[in-house]
Write an enzyme that holds these catalytic residues in place. Structure first.
Site: not given
Ligand code: NDP
Length: 454
Positions: A161, A199, A218, A223
């Site tokens: 995404h 994050e 991850d 990404h």
């Protein structure tokens, strides 16, 4: 009216379906009311159609998409997606555009794909795979082999995404629609690039997955390497699945660990007990489901080089972590300083810095300008623009590609393998213990001694 697409959600009662996939669909159908989608939910739960419809309504409502929920047809079929006869009965009779979305754990998706045969699939069926795609280069290659024995590559969607994030897509406009940027977009003028995604969220109950993945796999393996590829790619003639993916794929093929020295070019750390926004957080190792013996990192940093004529010699530093205070999320392009400053001009001559911040999306350019007090002294000035969120959230952007049968924003098979190849030396160095596992207090900006994000 767009032709109806049948979205078969495998793992319909799971977390991804209710938290990301269905809300994204709700947003998309609200934004594009002419689009027609039929949902078939499959899972092992003893659900009825009404129970699935209730889940759809709740998920759509979270995006203010109540109207779209009343338009969408949703049917439930209790299915073990690893059983031949269950899959046959689920898929028999489906026609038109059909997408099979594997919203199940990777091991279940792999088992289900191994059970599928081409004759079970409706003509033109699309197979949508979630991350993580494989666990290393070899397993990703094997998964690709099985998938492309079922359908052509153009019908395989590997979801990342981040490729649908408006900031990633903003890179395209900024670079390719402005003559003042693209001619400077190379090692000639650029000194370094940082891609940082920190994050404040801690583990949030996802030990089952995360404790075996860690921050490097991850976030960076999937990404952030894709973002690097978009930032560093050659200009594609067209933004379509062929040119765009050829250009990003070529970047990944040229990318390796900086200096081929994973121990010197990577860092890892794990959070200890602390406080984030007033909430006490336990140490990562005390989170439910965590095995401290896995030595899973919750913060990873690695530097890569794109070895081609445009970029050789320029460090791309990628970093991502959890449980960080004032987390930075940005792409930072640092330009070289000018070769010579005219005598008589004093003060900073640092290179310009172009920054794309993610959420809220903003672009800024730091330059050296003459100070208002003394025009022969230089001072930093920042030009900035708010970029807005983009009409669609990242998952909805990617999902619209799936429903349109356009894989441009999905990861191509070879790129998925490359991203494992790129991080493999780091994973091996970490397994050997060549890189210490540092600590940082939850809510801090990272371990002492690490370079701060600026
Ligand atoms: P969950 O475990 O929450 O959901 C998976 C669902 O699949 C469960 O409802 C499970 O049912 C069902 N299932 C398992 N085995 C079978 C089977 N043989 N036949 C039919 N259904 C089955 O996983 P997530 O939703 O969290 O994750 C799904 C995928 O999405 C994973 O690949 C994950 O990495 C990825 N992902 C998830 C994100 C998230 O935030 N959740 C974010 C990004 C990616 P049962 O309960 O009976 O086992």
């Amino acid at each position: 009216m767009t032709d109806a697409t049948t979205l078969v959600i495998l793992g319909a009662s799971g977390d991804l379906t209710s938290r990301l996939l269905l809300p994204a669909l709700g947003q998309l159908l609200t934004r594009e009311p002419a689009r027609s989608v039929r949902i078939i939910g499959a899972d092992r739960e003893e659900w009825t159609d009404a129970e699935l419809q209730a889940v759809v309504r709740t998920a759509f409502a979270s995006m203010g998409a109540e109207d779209a929920a009343s338009r969408v047809e949703a049917r439930y079929a209790r299915t073990d997606i690893t059983r031949d006869e269950d899959l046959r009965s689920l898929l028999s009779g489906l026609a038109g555009r059909v997408a099979l979305y594997f919203a199940v754990p990777p091991s279940v998706a792999t088992a289900s794909i191994a059970t599928l045969t081409p004759d079970m699939l409706p003509a033109g069926a699309m197979l949508v795979m979630e991350k993580p795609f494989g666990t290393d280069e070899e397993s990703a290659r094997e998964l690709n082999r099985v998938l492309t024995a079922l359908v052509p590559e153009s019908q395989v969607f590997r979801v990342d995404h981040f490729l649908g994030r408006s900031t990633t897509l903003n890179l395209l406009g900024a670079r390719f629609a402005n003559r003042i940027l693209e001619p400077l977009w190379s090692a000639e003028s650029i000194a370094s690039v940082d891609i940082v995604y920190d994050e404040s969220l801690a583990l949030e109950g996802r030990a089952g997955y995360y404790d075996h993945a860690g921050a490097l796999v991850d976030m960076i393996q999937s990404h952030l390497l894709q973002v690097l590829a978009v930032l560093a790619m050659e200009e594609p003639a067209a933004l379509d699945e062929i040119d765009f993916r050829a250009a990003t794929g070529a970047v990944l093929r040229a990318t390796s660990v900086w200096g081929d020295d994973p121990a010197a070019s990577s860092r890892r750390a794990r959070y200890t007990a602390g406080e984030i926004d007033g909430d006490a957080k336990p140490s990562y190792v005390d989170e439910p489901g965590v095995d401290p013996g896995n030595r899973t990192e919750t913060l990873a940093e690695a530097t890569f080089e794109v070895r081609n004529a445009r970029w050789a010699g320029i460090p791309f530093r990628l970093r991502s972590g959890k449980a960080l205070g004032t987390p930075a999320r940005e792409i930072v392009v640092r330009f070289r300083p000018v070769r010579h400053l005219p005598h008589g001009l004093t003060g900073t001559s640092d290179g310009a810095v172009l920054r794309f911040s993610l959420g809220p999306d903003r672009m800024s350019l730091e330059l050296n300008l003459n100070a208002s007090e003394d025009p022969f002294e230089l001072e930093r000035a920042t030009l900035s623009a708010e970029l807005g969120e983009g009409a669609l959230k990242a998952y909805a952007e990617v999902l619209s590609g799936v429903l349109d049968g356009d894989p441009m924003l999905s990861v191509r098979g070879d790129a998925a393998e490359e991203s494992w190849r790129i991080v493999a030396p780091i994973l091996e160095a970490w397994r050997r213990g060549d890189v210490p596992l540092d600590d940082y207090v939850a809510g801090s900006s990272g371990p002492e001694g690490w370079p701060a994000n600026d």
